[in-house]
Design a protein around this motif. Sequence first.
Motif, PDB file in Angstrom:
ATOM      1  N   THR A 128       0.809  -1.218   0.000  1.00 13.41           N
ATOM      2  CA  THR A 128       0.000   0.000   0.000  1.00 13.41           C
ATOM      3  C   THR A 128       0.841   1.267   0.000  1.00 13.41           C
ATOM      4  O   THR A 128       0.312   2.358  -0.220  1.00 13.41           O
ATOM      5  CB  THR A 128      -0.927   0.038   1.227  1.00 13.41           C
ATOM      6  N   GLY A 129       2.147   1.138   0.253  1.00 15.70           N
ATOM      7  CA  GLY A 129       3.012   2.305   0.317  1.00 15.70           C
ATOM      8  C   GLY A 129       2.800   3.143   1.553  1.00 15.70           C
ATOM      9  O   GLY A 129       3.140   4.331   1.581  1.00 15.70           O
ATOM     10  N   ALA A 130       2.244   2.546   2.589  1.00 18.41           N
ATOM     11  CA  ALA A 130       1.957   3.280   3.823  1.00 18.41           C
ATOM     12  C   ALA A 130       3.250   3.598   4.582  1.00 18.41           C
ATOM     13  O   ALA A 130       4.239   2.870   4.466  1.00 18.41           O
ATOM     14  CB  ALA A 130       1.021   2.470   4.717  1.00 18.41           C
ATOM     15  N   PRO A 131       3.248   4.660   5.388  1.00 19.13           N
ATOM     16  CA  PRO A 131       4.441   5.042   6.148  1.00 19.13           C
ATOM     17  C   PRO A 131       4.591   4.254   7.448  1.00 19.13           C
ATOM     18  O   PRO A 131       4.738   4.824   8.527  1.00 19.13           O
ATOM     19  CB  PRO A 131       4.230   6.533   6.411  1.00 19.13           C
ATOM     20  N   GLY A 132       4.538   2.929   7.350  1.00 18.33           N
ATOM     21  CA  GLY A 132       4.675   2.080   8.519  1.00 18.33           C
ATOM     22  C   GLY A 132       3.367   1.398   8.878  1.00 18.33           C
ATOM     23  O   GLY A 132       2.354   1.530   8.176  1.00 18.33           O
ATOM     24  N   TYR A 133       3.403   0.646   9.970  1.00 17.23           N
ATOM     25  CA  TYR A 133       2.181   0.067  10.526  1.00 17.23           C
ATOM     26  C   TYR A 133       2.309   0.085  12.046  1.00 17.23           C
ATOM     27  O   TYR A 133       3.406   0.134  12.604  1.00 17.23           O
ATOM     28  CB  TYR A 133       1.925  -1.343   9.998  1.00 17.23           C
ATOM     29  N   PRO A 148      -1.051   3.912   9.152  1.00 15.76           N
ATOM     30  CA  PRO A 148      -1.227   5.360   9.196  1.00 15.76           C
ATOM     31  C   PRO A 148      -1.600   5.873   7.805  1.00 15.76           C
ATOM     32  O   PRO A 148      -1.022   5.464   6.798  1.00 15.76           O
ATOM     33  CB  PRO A 148       0.158   5.881   9.613  1.00 15.76           C
ATOM     34  N   ASP A 149      -2.585   6.732   7.761  1.00 16.89           N
ATOM     35  CA  ASP A 149      -3.032   7.344   6.508  1.00 16.89           C
ATOM     36  C   ASP A 149      -3.081   8.847   6.724  1.00 16.89           C
ATOM     37  O   ASP A 149      -4.115   9.480   6.580  1.00 16.89           O
ATOM     38  CB  ASP A 149      -4.413   6.774   6.133  1.00 16.89           C
ATOM     39  N   ASP A 150      -1.906   9.376   7.137  1.00 20.02           N
ATOM     40  CA  ASP A 150      -1.838  10.764   7.587  1.00 20.02           C
ATOM     41  C   ASP A 150      -0.537  11.394   7.092  1.00 20.02           C
ATOM     42  O   ASP A 150       0.543  10.846   7.320  1.00 20.02           O
ATOM     43  CB  ASP A 150      -1.893  10.797   9.120  1.00 20.02           C
ATOM     44  N   PRO A 151      -0.609  12.538   6.404  1.00 18.30           N
ATOM     45  CA  PRO A 151       0.607  13.152   5.837  1.00 18.30           C
ATOM     46  C   PRO A 151       1.591  13.656   6.873  1.00 18.30           C
ATOM     47  O   PRO A 151       2.740  13.967   6.530  1.00 18.30           O
ATOM     48  CB  PRO A 151       0.050  14.311   4.988  1.00 18.30           C
ATOM     49  N   ARG A 152       1.195  13.723   8.135  1.00 21.66           N
ATOM     50  CA  ARG A 152       2.129  14.211   9.158  1.00 21.66           C
ATOM     51  C   ARG A 152       3.168  13.171   9.548  1.00 21.66           C
ATOM     52  O   ARG A 152       4.195  13.515  10.146  1.00 21.66           O
ATOM     53  CB  ARG A 152       1.346  14.638  10.400  1.00 21.66           C
ATOM     54  N   VAL A 153       2.920  11.907   9.222  1.00 24.63           N
ATOM     55  CA  VAL A 153       3.912  10.877   9.545  1.00 24.63           C
ATOM     56  C   VAL A 153       5.142  11.088   8.670  1.00 24.63           C
ATOM     57  O   VAL A 153       5.035  11.136   7.445  1.00 24.63           O
ATOM     58  CB  VAL A 153       3.332   9.467   9.312  1.00 24.63           C
ATOM     59  N   PRO A 154       6.325  11.229   9.251  1.00 23.39           N
ATOM     60  CA  PRO A 154       7.528  11.488   8.452  1.00 23.39           C
ATOM     61  C   PRO A 154       7.905  10.291   7.596  1.00 23.39           C
ATOM     62  O   PRO A 154       7.707   9.141   7.991  1.00 23.39           O
ATOM     63  CB  PRO A 154       8.605  11.775   9.505  1.00 23.39           C
ATOM     64  N   ARG A 155       8.433  10.572   6.430  1.00 23.53           N
ATOM     65  CA  ARG A 155       8.905   9.538   5.515  1.00 23.53           C
ATOM     66  C   ARG A 155      10.430   9.444   5.605  1.00 23.53           C
ATOM     67  O   ARG A 155      11.122  10.450   5.528  1.00 23.53           O
ATOM     68  CB  ARG A 155       8.511   9.862   4.084  1.00 23.53           C
ATOM     69  N   ALA A 156      10.928   8.229   5.776  1.00 21.84           N
ATOM     70  CA  ALA A 156      12.377   8.018   5.846  1.00 21.84           C
ATOM     71  C   ALA A 156      12.981   8.223   4.458  1.00 21.84           C
ATOM     72  O   ALA A 156      12.545   7.584   3.490  1.00 21.84           O
ATOM     73  CB  ALA A 156      12.680   6.615   6.357  1.00 21.84           C
ATOM     74  N   GLY A 157      13.954   9.101   4.360  1.00 26.65           N
ATOM     75  CA  GLY A 157      14.592   9.373   3.084  1.00 26.65           C
ATOM     76  C   GLY A 157      15.813   8.491   2.861  1.00 26.65           C
ATOM     77  O   GLY A 157      16.157   7.644   3.685  1.00 26.65           O
TER      78      GLY A 157
END
Length: 229
Positions: A128-133, A148-157
Amino acid sequence: MVSRFSDAFLLEAERHAAWGAAQLEALTSFLPDGPWTADLSACLYRQGELELRVAVLGTYDMEEASWMWGWANPGLRGTDVVAPTAAVERFGRERGITELTAEVLDLSGFEDPRRAAETLAFTGMGVTGAPGYIGVPAGPGTQVYFLPDDPRVPRAGLDPVTLPRTLLTGAGLIGHSARQVVDGYFGHHGVPRRVEGDRIVAELPGGNTVEVDFDAVGRIAGVGVKALP
């Protein structure tokens, strides 16, 4: 009863191993300490003082050692809180990955059923490309997994300094195909790469080059970052 995952599933899981492990670290650092509550009708999850929009990815029944995907849950089927997880089932049908299309999986044949459930959650996150579970106890014998389905969760670069550790950590997570781990990591970050024999060469943003070498049995033998002069 399932006693091992299919090669198709394991290859898909490996594709997300390195970036997914880094993303879980980022999510864990972002979440505050504190008890959790959820309002499934509103798709909301609260932990401490933080409230996030989430989806139900799946649930693990510890007594029966079984996993149920959120999209298959009869009490939630068709609701907004499982809508994002329908992508897991669609992806599974497109790729012929039965673990993603079976509504319930009996994991009692695995040596470690709980670890098998975590692998399913991890792969669902990746698909799903989600930023974790987020996995939390929902009762004395049930673990529920949220996406999480929230843009505030940081994405690891992609960090060239920590890249060797990230790739090696990812390769050790499932242990099926280190090449798939490396290729999946660079693919996730949109990095051009090519295969040169027993090596994957990736061109990082800014012009630096990464060379990942593999030994005769497919393990990562070395990760070298060549910086521009």
